[in-house]
Scaffold this motif. Structure first.
Motif, PDB file in Angstrom:
ATOM      1  N   ASN A  91       0.822  -1.206   0.000  1.00 13.42           N
ATOM      2  CA  ASN A  91       0.000   0.000   0.000  1.00 13.42           C
ATOM      3  C   ASN A  91       0.856   1.255   0.000  1.00 13.42           C
ATOM      4  OD1 ASN A  91      -2.173   1.692   0.090  1.00 13.42           O
ATOM      5  ND2 ASN A  91      -2.827   1.155   2.137  1.00 13.42           N
ATOM      6  N   ILE A  92       1.965   1.240   0.743  1.00 12.04           N
ATOM      7  CA  ILE A  92       2.857   2.399   0.732  1.00 12.04           C
ATOM      8  C   ILE A  92       3.440   2.621  -0.666  1.00 12.04           C
ATOM      9  CG2 ILE A  92       5.033   3.303   1.642  1.00 12.04           C
ATOM     10  CD1 ILE A  92       4.427   1.939   4.259  1.00 12.04           C
ATOM     11  N   ILE A  93       3.891   1.541  -1.298  1.00  8.51           N
ATOM     12  CA  ILE A  93       4.422   1.660  -2.662  1.00  8.51           C
ATOM     13  C   ILE A  93       3.344   2.158  -3.624  1.00  8.51           C
ATOM     14  CG2 ILE A  93       5.438   0.373  -4.574  1.00  8.51           C
ATOM     15  CD1 ILE A  93       6.667  -1.521  -2.520  1.00  8.51           C
ATOM     16  N   ALA A  94       2.132   1.637  -3.475  1.00  9.03           N
ATOM     17  CA  ALA A  94       1.038   2.028  -4.372  1.00  9.03           C
ATOM     18  C   ALA A  94       0.685   3.501  -4.210  1.00  9.03           C
ATOM     19  CB  ALA A  94      -0.186   1.162  -4.087  1.00  9.03           C
ATOM     20  N   ILE A  95       0.678   3.985  -2.988  1.00 11.14           N
ATOM     21  CA  ILE A  95       0.376   5.403  -2.773  1.00 11.14           C
ATOM     22  C   ILE A  95       1.446   6.279  -3.417  1.00 11.14           C
ATOM     23  CG2 ILE A  95       0.158   7.196  -1.005  1.00 11.14           C
ATOM     24  CD1 ILE A  95      -1.147   5.126   0.803  1.00 11.14           C
ATOM     25  N   GLY A  96       2.715   5.866  -3.314  1.00 10.37           N
ATOM     26  CA  GLY A  96       3.783   6.625  -3.964  1.00 10.37           C
ATOM     27  C   GLY A  96       3.639   6.650  -5.478  1.00 10.37           C
ATOM     28  N   VAL A  97       3.326   5.503  -6.070  1.00 11.81           N
ATOM     29  CA  VAL A  97       3.137   5.451  -7.528  1.00 11.81           C
ATOM     30  C   VAL A  97       1.939   6.295  -7.946  1.00 11.81           C
ATOM     31  CG1 VAL A  97       2.604   3.927  -9.469  1.00 11.81           C
ATOM     32  CG2 VAL A  97       4.216   3.179  -7.713  1.00 11.81           C
ATOM     33  N   ALA A  98       0.850   6.187  -7.197  1.00 15.43           N
ATOM     34  CA  ALA A  98      -0.346   6.967  -7.535  1.00 15.43           C
ATOM     35  C   ALA A  98      -0.094   8.459  -7.392  1.00 15.43           C
ATOM     36  CB  ALA A  98      -1.510   6.536  -6.645  1.00 15.43           C
ATOM     37  N   ALA A  99       0.684   8.858  -6.387  1.00 16.70           N
ATOM     38  CA  ALA A  99       0.972  10.278  -6.204  1.00 16.70           C
ATOM     39  C   ALA A  99       1.777  10.835  -7.375  1.00 16.70           C
ATOM     40  CB  ALA A  99       1.726  10.496  -4.900  1.00 16.70           C
ATOM     41  N   VAL A 100       2.710  10.050  -7.885  1.00 23.63           N
ATOM     42  CA  VAL A 100       3.473  10.488  -9.064  1.00 23.63           C
ATOM     43  C   VAL A 100       2.560  10.608 -10.275  1.00 23.63           C
ATOM     44  CG1 VAL A 100       5.328   9.852 -10.649  1.00 23.63           C
ATOM     45  CG2 VAL A 100       5.622   9.522  -8.185  1.00 23.63           C
ATOM     46  N   GLY A 101       1.609   9.683 -10.410  1.00 25.94           N
ATOM     47  CA  GLY A 101       0.705   9.740 -11.554  1.00 25.94           C
ATOM     48  C   GLY A 101      -0.298  10.872 -11.473  1.00 25.94           C
ATOM     49  N   VAL A 102      -0.765  11.175 -10.279  1.00 23.22           N
ATOM     50  CA  VAL A 102      -1.755  12.260 -10.132  1.00 23.22           C
ATOM     51  C   VAL A 102      -1.122  13.599 -10.465  1.00 23.22           C
ATOM     52  CG1 VAL A 102      -3.195  13.475  -8.470  1.00 23.22           C
ATOM     53  CG2 VAL A 102      -3.169  10.986  -8.475  1.00 23.22           C
ATOM     54  N   ARG A 103       0.045  13.875  -9.928  1.00 27.46           N
ATOM     55  CA  ARG A 103       0.814  15.092 -10.244  1.00 27.46           C
ATOM     56  C   ARG A 103      -0.048  16.347 -10.166  1.00 27.46           C
ATOM     57  NH1 ARG A 103       4.062  14.366 -15.695  1.00 27.46           N
ATOM     58  NH2 ARG A 103       1.928  14.248 -16.464  1.00 27.46           N
ATOM     59  N   CYS A 104      -0.487  16.659  -8.966  1.00 26.37           N
ATOM     60  CA  CYS A 104      -1.330  17.835  -8.783  1.00 26.37           C
ATOM     61  C   CYS A 104      -0.617  19.137  -9.137  1.00 26.37           C
ATOM     62  CB  CYS A 104      -1.806  17.906  -7.328  1.00 26.37           C
ATOM     63  SG  CYS A 104      -2.729  16.451  -6.782  1.00 26.37           S
ATOM     64  N   TRP A 105       0.732  19.122  -9.195  1.00 25.32           N
ATOM     65  CA  TRP A 105       1.486  20.343  -9.450  1.00 25.32           C
ATOM     66  C   TRP A 105       1.712  20.595 -10.934  1.00 25.32           C
ATOM     67  CZ3 TRP A 105       3.123  15.931  -7.098  1.00 25.32           C
ATOM     68  CH2 TRP A 105       4.018  15.131  -7.816  1.00 25.32           C
ATOM     69  N   THR A 106       1.218  19.731 -11.801  1.00 26.02           N
ATOM     70  CA  THR A 106       1.394  19.916 -13.240  1.00 26.02           C
ATOM     71  C   THR A 106       0.047  20.175 -13.888  1.00 26.02           C
ATOM     72  OG1 THR A 106       1.229  17.533 -13.604  1.00 26.02           O
ATOM     73  CG2 THR A 106       3.430  18.447 -13.292  1.00 26.02           C
ATOM     74  N   GLU A 107       0.098  20.405 -15.170  1.00 26.52           N
ATOM     75  CA  GLU A 107      -1.114  20.782 -15.890  1.00 26.52           C
ATOM     76  C   GLU A 107      -2.114  19.640 -15.973  1.00 26.52           C
ATOM     77  OE1 GLU A 107      -2.450  22.481 -20.299  1.00 26.52           O
ATOM     78  OE2 GLU A 107      -0.332  22.153 -19.811  1.00 26.52           O
ATOM     79  N   SER A 108      -1.643  18.419 -16.228  1.00 27.04           N
ATOM     80  CA  SER A 108      -2.542  17.276 -16.380  1.00 27.04           C
ATOM     81  C   SER A 108      -1.912  16.049 -15.745  1.00 27.04           C
ATOM     82  CB  SER A 108      -2.827  17.003 -17.862  1.00 27.04           C
ATOM     83  OG  SER A 108      -1.618  16.714 -18.548  1.00 27.04           O
ATOM     84  N   PRO A 109      -2.719  15.151 -15.178  1.00 26.65           N
ATOM     85  CA  PRO A 109      -2.173  13.936 -14.549  1.00 26.65           C
ATOM     86  C   PRO A 109      -1.762  12.901 -15.587  1.00 26.65           C
ATOM     87  CG  PRO A 109      -4.560  13.931 -14.421  1.00 26.65           C
ATOM     88  CD  PRO A 109      -4.169  15.251 -15.022  1.00 26.65           C
ATOM     89  N   HIS A 110      -0.962  11.964 -15.137  1.00 23.59           N
ATOM     90  CA  HIS A 110      -0.546  10.848 -15.989  1.00 23.59           C
ATOM     91  C   HIS A 110      -1.493   9.690 -15.684  1.00 23.59           C
ATOM     92  CE1 HIS A 110       1.825   7.886 -18.073  1.00 23.59           C
ATOM     93  NE2 HIS A 110       2.708   8.805 -18.434  1.00 23.59           N
TER      94      HIS A 110
END
Length: 228
Positions: A91-110
């Motif tokens: 779950n910790i690994i999954a949250i890290g991967v999901a956070a990189v994909g969401v990328r709230c600081w960029t224009e659009s998520p991955h």
């Protein structure tokens, strides 16, 4: 661009489910045993995956680090330990991967990366529900000094945490469906617009005959030549 609601839903449920799973794993209350023969009537024995505690309802005294070789040697205890620890780590690994994909600081998520993170969160929830459900099913058949066996609060927390992760991961996995043929759906209109502006089709030219020229030519052809 705003963060999609499915990602917000998953990123909220996943950490909450992880906290509930952690409590369920370390707390010694998977089941409670009371009315033990030869013991005080107010004695309640709380058994978990890693520890056993003796509590007294009259004085509320707690004595942990109790030993029970027959209980801890049960197959379900060994399997539940491995699955619960695997679920916490995944779950910790999954949250890290999901956070990189969401990328709230960029224009659009991955969408693809966030969807993979949601899939891992879903698997983490399944790894929690399996031992909790199995333990609940065979709880009365595990070695016990009394027949008065009841469900502990850790099983309830494990169920809730696992369900939260399953729901959050399942919703985030919808991001994988956003990819159709390796292209995002929301990028198709933009691609067509760029193509139309960069490669405009040349206009067709139509030659229209001049009316005055036609009239002058017809007039000159109709005049007979002058006689000499």
């Amino acid at each position: 661009m705003r963060t999609p609601g499915i990602f917000i839903f998953g990123m909220v449920l996943a950490p909450c489910g992880w906290i509930l799973e952690l409590t369920s794993t370390v707390a010694p209350a998977w089941r409670t045993i009371s009315n033990i023969p030869g013991e005080s009537s107010d004695l309640v024995l709380q058994q978990g995956l890693w520890d056993i505690c003796r509590t007294y309802t009259s004085s509320r005294d707690i004595q942990c680090k109790q030993q029970d070789t027959q209980y801890f040697s049960a197959q379900i205890i060994q399997i539940a330990r491995g699955l619960m620890l695997s679920s916490l780590i995944l779950n910790i690994i999954a949250i890290g991967v999901a956070a990189v994909g969401v990328r709230c600081w960029t224009e659009s998520p991955h969408w693809t990366v966030a969807g993979i993170g949601g899939l891992l969160i879903f698997i983490s929830g399944v790894l929690t529900i399996i031992p909790v459900a199995w333990y609940t099913h065979i709880m009365t058949s595990i070695f016990s000094a009394s027949t008065d066996v009841r469900v502990g609060y850790c099983l309830v927390l494990g169920f809730i945490g696992g369900i939260m992760e399953v729901l959050g991961g399942l919703v985030m996995s919808i991001g994988l469906c956003r990819r159709c043929g390796g292209r995002k759906r929301d990028e198709r209109p933009r691609a067509f617009a760029v193509k139309s502006t960069r490669d405009p089709s040349p206009p067709h030219r139509v030659t229209v005959p001049s009316i005055s020229s036609s009239i002058s030519i017809s007039s000159s052809s109709s005049v007979p030549p002058s006689s000499l």
